[in-house]
Write an enzyme that holds these catalytic residues in place. Structure first.
Site, PDB file in Angstrom:
ATOM      1  N   GLY A  46     -44.469   5.945  15.474  1.00 56.50           N
ATOM      2  CA  GLY A  46     -44.973   7.154  14.822  1.00 56.50           C
ATOM      3  C   GLY A  46     -44.998   6.935  13.315  1.00 56.50           C
ATOM      4  CD  GLN A  51     -42.418   7.855   8.049  1.00 51.48           C
ATOM      5  OE1 GLN A  51     -43.094   8.206   9.007  1.00 51.48           O
ATOM      6  NE2 GLN A  51     -41.465   6.946   8.169  1.00 51.48           N
ATOM      7  CB  CYS A  94     -36.661   6.342  10.015  1.00 47.06           C
ATOM      8  SG  CYS A  94     -37.929   7.120   9.001  1.00 47.06           S
ATOM      9  CG  LEU A  95     -41.654   2.546  10.575  1.00 44.36           C
ATOM     10  CD1 LEU A  95     -43.141   2.823  10.713  1.00 44.36           C
ATOM     11  CD2 LEU A  95     -41.345   1.079  10.859  1.00 44.36           C
ATOM     12  CG  HIS A 136     -38.334  10.672  13.703  1.00 46.78           C
ATOM     13  ND1 HIS A 136     -37.166   9.935  13.619  1.00 46.78           N
ATOM     14  CD2 HIS A 136     -39.155  10.171  12.747  1.00 46.78           C
ATOM     15  CE1 HIS A 136     -37.289   9.044  12.648  1.00 46.78           C
ATOM     16  NE2 HIS A 136     -38.493   9.151  12.102  1.00 46.78           N
ATOM     17  CD  GLU A 137     -43.092  10.347  13.291  1.00 43.57           C
ATOM     18  OE1 GLU A 137     -43.197  10.444  12.057  1.00 43.57           O
ATOM     19  OE2 GLU A 137     -42.593   9.340  13.836  1.00 43.57           O
ATOM     20  CG  HIS A 140     -40.837  11.763   8.553  1.00 49.92           C
ATOM     21  ND1 HIS A 140     -40.025  11.228   7.578  1.00 49.92           N
ATOM     22  CD2 HIS A 140     -40.762  10.905   9.602  1.00 49.92           C
ATOM     23  CE1 HIS A 140     -39.476  10.096   8.016  1.00 49.92           C
ATOM     24  NE2 HIS A 140     -39.907   9.876   9.250  1.00 49.92           N
TER      25      HIS A 140
HETATM   26  O1  GNR Z   1     -40.860   3.461  15.041  1.00 51.00           O
HETATM   27  C1  GNR Z   1     -40.080   4.404  15.165  1.00 51.00           C
HETATM   28  N1  GNR Z   1     -39.225   4.429  16.210  1.00 51.00           N
HETATM   29  C2  GNR Z   1     -38.459   5.526  16.546  1.00 51.00           C
HETATM   30  C3  GNR Z   1     -37.455   5.345  17.478  1.00 51.00           C
HETATM   31  C4  GNR Z   1     -36.679   6.417  17.874  1.00 51.00           C
HETATM   32  C5  GNR Z   1     -36.920   7.661  17.358  1.00 51.00           C
HETATM   33  C6  GNR Z   1     -37.903   7.856  16.422  1.00 51.00           C
HETATM   34  C7  GNR Z   1     -38.683   6.790  16.021  1.00 51.00           C
HETATM   35  S1  GNR Z   1     -39.963   7.060  14.876  1.00 51.00           S
HETATM   36  C8  GNR Z   1     -40.042   5.469  14.144  1.00 51.00           C
HETATM   37  C9  GNR Z   1     -41.203   5.406  13.165  1.00 51.00           C
HETATM   38  C10 GNR Z   1     -40.984   6.391  12.062  1.00 51.00           C
HETATM   39  O2  GNR Z   1     -40.203   6.239  11.162  1.00 51.00           O
HETATM   40  N2  GNR Z   1     -41.650   7.505  12.146  1.00 51.00           N
HETATM   41  O3  GNR Z   1     -41.469   8.465  11.235  1.00 51.00           O
HETATM   42 NI    NI Z   2     -39.451   8.181  10.480  1.00 50.72          NI
END
Ligand code: GNR
Ligand code: NI
Length: 170
Positions: A46, A51, A94-95, A136-137, A140
């Site tokens: 995601g 980001q 998270c990236l 999670h997204e 953000h």
């Molecule tokens: O690549 C991603 N893997 C992930 C694994 C578990 C829960 C959430 C994520 S999202 C993350 C990519 C990212 O930072 N998205 O905002």
């Molecule tokens: Ni993230």
């Protein structure tokens, strides 16, 4: 299309609150192309516009495994309209916080309203990894990171580590 730079903790822009998309025009379509290219390049499952430093309520998702065909999904102006009382814990990463992983407790199930690429209103009821990813997204887009859901001790430790990395680099 372009691979954009992914902002890394403690970049303050990760704390900005995104604004709703008013019109799905060429600029938004270009943003979405860039989100997909950047997400696949990373790679990640995601990526939120926040980001890459864009304050727009848009994110991309693709939960397909390496051997599976791509399953690109885009969510515009997403909103959680229902979440289950039942919670579950999953490991998240998270990236924007590379190489840090932690268990996060969230509602097991969520219902999300959003617009698709054509501007059509849609609704998805998600569980499992998709439910985790959507929450999670959407976080953000409000300037919230998954470390905000872990213990203060762990959070302070990871924030300190990333702050030190910035100092070493300058
Ligand atoms: O690549 C991603 N893997 C992930 C694994 C578990 C829960 C959430 C994520 S999202 C993350 C990519 C990212 O930072 N998205 O905002
Ligand atoms: Ni993230």
């Amino acid at each position: 299309m372009a691979v954009r730079e992914i902002l890394i903790l403690p970049d303050k822009r990760l704390r900005h609150v995104a604004e709703p998309v008013k019109k799905i025009d060429a600029g938004i379509r270009k943003l979405i192309d860039d989100l997909f290219e950047t997400m696949y390049d990373a790679p990640g499952i995601g990526l939120a516009a926040t980001q890459i430093g864009v304050k727009k309520r848009v994110f991309t998702v693709d939960l397909a495994k390496k051997e599976e065909p791509k399953n690109p999904q885009v969510f515009i102006n997403p909103q959680i309209v229902w979440s289950s009382d039942e919670k579950a814990t999953h490991e998240e990463g998270c990236l924007s916080i590379p190489e840090f992983y932690s268990e996060v407790e969230r509602p097991v199930q969520v219902k999300v309203k959003y617009l698709d690429l054509e501007g059509e209103p849609r609704e998805v009821e998600a569980n499992g990894l998709l439910a985790t990813c959507l929450q999670h997204e959407i976080d953000h887009l409000y300037g919230i990171l998954f470390i905000d859901h872990i213990s203060k001790l762990k959070r302070d430790r990871v924030i300190k580590k990333f702050a030190k990395a910035v100092k070493r680099a300058s």
